[in-house]
Design an enzyme around this catalytic site. Structure first.
Site, PDB file in Angstrom:
ATOM      1  N   GLY A  16       0.841  -1.201   0.000  1.00 34.52           N
ATOM      2  CA  GLY A  16       0.000   0.000   0.000  1.00 34.52           C
ATOM      3  C   GLY A  16       0.873   1.247   0.000  1.00 34.52           C
ATOM      4  O   GLY A  16       1.972   1.232   0.533  1.00 34.52           O
ATOM      5  N   GLY A 119       5.244  -7.132   3.916  1.00 30.10           N
ATOM      6  CA  GLY A 119       5.133  -8.102   2.813  1.00 30.10           C
ATOM      7  C   GLY A 119       6.213  -7.896   1.767  1.00 30.10           C
ATOM      8  O   GLY A 119       6.893  -8.845   1.332  1.00 30.10           O
ATOM      9  N   ILE A 141       2.076   3.473   6.861  1.00 35.51           N
ATOM     10  CA  ILE A 141       1.432   4.404   7.793  1.00 35.51           C
ATOM     11  C   ILE A 141       1.207   3.724   9.148  1.00 35.51           C
ATOM     12  O   ILE A 141       1.023   4.380  10.150  1.00 35.51           O
ATOM     13  CB  ILE A 141       0.083   4.939   7.248  1.00 35.51           C
ATOM     14  CG1 ILE A 141      -0.943   3.819   7.081  1.00 35.51           C
ATOM     15  CG2 ILE A 141       0.278   5.713   5.970  1.00 35.51           C
ATOM     16  CD1 ILE A 141      -2.378   4.328   6.932  1.00 35.51           C
ATOM     17  N   ASP A 142       1.220   2.374   9.171  1.00 35.13           N
ATOM     18  CA  ASP A 142       0.884   1.641  10.402  1.00 35.13           C
ATOM     19  C   ASP A 142       1.992   1.705  11.451  1.00 35.13           C
ATOM     20  O   ASP A 142       1.749   1.437  12.620  1.00 35.13           O
ATOM     21  CB  ASP A 142       0.607   0.162  10.084  1.00 35.13           C
ATOM     22  CG  ASP A 142      -0.477   0.002   9.031  1.00 35.13           C
ATOM     23  OD1 ASP A 142      -1.303   0.923   8.882  1.00 35.13           O
ATOM     24  OD2 ASP A 142      -0.498  -1.048   8.361  1.00 35.13           O
ATOM     25  N   ARG A 177     -22.932  14.831  21.396  1.00 37.21           N
ATOM     26  CA  ARG A 177     -22.934  13.458  20.883  1.00 37.21           C
ATOM     27  C   ARG A 177     -21.663  12.714  21.249  1.00 37.21           C
ATOM     28  O   ARG A 177     -20.650  13.315  21.600  1.00 37.21           O
ATOM     29  CB  ARG A 177     -22.980  13.482  19.346  1.00 37.21           C
ATOM     30  CG  ARG A 177     -24.313  13.826  18.773  1.00 37.21           C
ATOM     31  CD  ARG A 177     -24.185  13.954  17.260  1.00 37.21           C
ATOM     32  NE  ARG A 177     -25.489  14.147  16.652  1.00 37.21           N
ATOM     33  CZ  ARG A 177     -25.681  14.750  15.483  1.00 37.21           C
ATOM     34  NH1 ARG A 177     -24.651  15.235  14.809  1.00 37.21           N
ATOM     35  NH2 ARG A 177     -26.893  14.861  14.986  1.00 37.21           N
TER      36      ARG A 177
HETATM   37  O1  F6P Z   1      -0.885  -1.139   5.754  1.00 33.10           O
HETATM   38  C1  F6P Z   1      -1.428   0.094   5.419  1.00 33.10           C
HETATM   39  C2  F6P Z   1      -2.927   0.010   5.362  1.00 33.10           C
HETATM   40  O2  F6P Z   1      -3.423   1.281   5.028  1.00 33.10           O
HETATM   41  C3  F6P Z   1      -3.578  -0.527   6.635  1.00 33.10           C
HETATM   42  O3  F6P Z   1      -3.657   0.437   7.653  1.00 33.10           O
HETATM   43  C4  F6P Z   1      -4.911  -0.984   6.102  1.00 33.10           C
HETATM   44  O4  F6P Z   1      -5.455  -2.004   6.878  1.00 33.10           O
HETATM   45  C5  F6P Z   1      -4.551  -1.506   4.743  1.00 33.10           C
HETATM   46  O5  F6P Z   1      -3.336  -0.893   4.359  1.00 33.10           O
HETATM   47  C6  F6P Z   1      -5.584  -1.246   3.682  1.00 33.10           C
HETATM   48  O6  F6P Z   1      -5.150  -1.825   2.501  1.00 33.10           O
HETATM   49  P1  F6P Z   1      -5.887  -1.653   1.098  1.00 33.10           P
HETATM   50  O7  F6P Z   1      -5.482  -0.320   0.548  1.00 33.10           O
HETATM   51  O8  F6P Z   1      -5.376  -2.780   0.301  1.00 33.10           O
HETATM   52  O9  F6P Z   1      -7.343  -1.713   1.379  1.00 33.10           O
END
Ligand code: F6P
Length: 365
Positions: A16, A119, A141-142, A177
């Site tokens: 990603g 990955g 970003i994680d 809320r």
């Molecule tokens: O690993 C980055 C990330 O944005 C995660 O936070 C999220 O779960 C995933 O990729 C989403 O992936 P995709 O863009 O394949 O839906």
């Protein structure tokens, strides 16, 4: 290979996207050019080594002006593992790794800079074991890659999520809320924790701490009693109830991992029932991956790109560049792959959050 023998570098971005990819590409190209090395950009991750005509020379001219751009000028994919490449027509996979190695030699490359998350770095490690000189650059970003304090992209995602929480505060307060914000992060709670702390959330739910919804509701009701008539709950996409399963939008299928999401809606429905307060939710989703990288991410990405080329020039292969503050260092890829950096239970982020009254989903014993 000896130091000084790398003359032509292939560069790719995989998985990603994350803000800062272009900053790394630019730093690699400019640093390489400064040392008289050539760069070849490979398109759409390892597809650039699988398919013909998916590569192009990158000169400083080609990367001028891309520092501040999100996305990646090389394109990316999280479906193209060359060791198990998904074939949609047959529903099976093919091993294209030898084809990649052939293409690597055909393109007269001496080494690869692989910019990606867990990955992609695992694939880089496999090629390294097969004799391809590789250096990895951690992105996501994680912020869940081991052996580096930070990955680039994280700061930008946290800044965006914090801004979103700030905006939700005013509307939550105006309408009395509960507002739920679902953020990304996969199986790690870094984005939720940092943005929740920065945005002054009242509850932060992360994958590392299974939550008890009754306790969360109790915390929000207590807030109401002392006069806080609104609340902000930040929930990481990978968070789950005690004894419950993560919320999955789409199961893993050939060549892809499961897609998380939906926990924000579930938490909102439960909290509305338990607190009798109007509750809304918002999912920040891919907005967290878009936009211009923050200054921090631009600097980190540039340092990573510079270090990657340095390692190649020293013939120090099979490494990943990493931030061990205040230094950028090399760590062996084999110590990184197959592991996830989660929020440790003794993190001061957790004790700090609790000390300022943030509920983390489960009362500490
Ligand atoms: O690993 C980055 C990330 O944005 C995660 O936070 C999220 O779960 C995933 O990729 C989403 O992936 P995709 O863009 O394949 O839906």
């Amino acid at each position: 290979m000896n130091a000084g023998t790398v003359k032509r570098i292939g560069e790719l971005t995989g998985g990603g996207d994350a803000p800062g990819l272009n900053a790394v590409i630019r730093a690699v190209v400019k640093t390489a050019a400064n040392h008289g090395l050539e760069c070849i950009g490979l398109e759409d991750s390892f597809d650039g080594l699988i398919e013909p005509d998916r590569s192009r020379p990158l000169t400083p001219r080609d990367v001028t002006g891309i520092l501040r751009l999100g996305g990646t000028i090389l394109g990316t994919t999280n479906r193209g593992n060359p060791f198990a490449y998904p074939i949609s027509t047959s529903g099976g996979t093919v091993d294209y790794s030898s084809r990649c190695i052939e293409m690597f030699h055909q393109l007269k490359l001496d080494a690869l800079v692989v910019i990606g998350g867990d990955g992609t770095l695992a694939i880089a490690h496999e090629f390294s074991k097969r004799g391809i000189p590789v250096v990895g650059v951690p992105k996501t970003i994680d912020n869940d890659i081991c052996e580096t304090v930070n990955t680039f992209g994280f700061d930008t995602a946290v800044s965006f999520a914090t801004d979103a929480i700030d905006r939700l505060h005013t509307t939550a307060e105006a309408h009395h809320r509960i507002m739920i914000v679902e953020v990304m992060g996969r199986y790690a709670g870094w984005i939720a924790l940092h943005s929740g702390l920065a945005g002054g959330a009242d509850v932060i739910l992360i994958p590392e701490i299974p939550f008890d919804i009754e306790q969360v509701a109790g915390h929000l009701i207590a807030r109401e009693r002392w006069g806080a008539r609104f609340s902000i709950v930040v929930v990481a996409e990978g968070a789950a109830r005690v004894g419950g399963a993560r919320s999955v939008m789409k199961e893993a299928e050939l060549g892809t991992v499961e897609r998380l999401g939906g926990i924000g809606a579930i938490v909102a429905a439960d909290l509305e029932k338990l607190t009798a307060k109007e509750t809304r939710y918002v999912v920040l989703g891919h907005l967290q991956r878009g936009g211009s990288p923050t200054a921090f991410d631009r600097v980190l990405a540039t340092r990573f790109g510079h270090k990657a080329v340095e390692l190649l020039m020293e013939a120090n292969f099979g490494q990943m560049v990493a931030l061990k503050s205040p230094y950028i260092v090399a760590v062996p890829l084999e110590t990184v792959v197959g592991r996830t950096r989660n929020v440790p239970p003794d993190s001061d982020l957790l004790s700090t959050a609790r000390s300022v009254g943030i509920h983390l989903g489960s009362d500490p014993n």
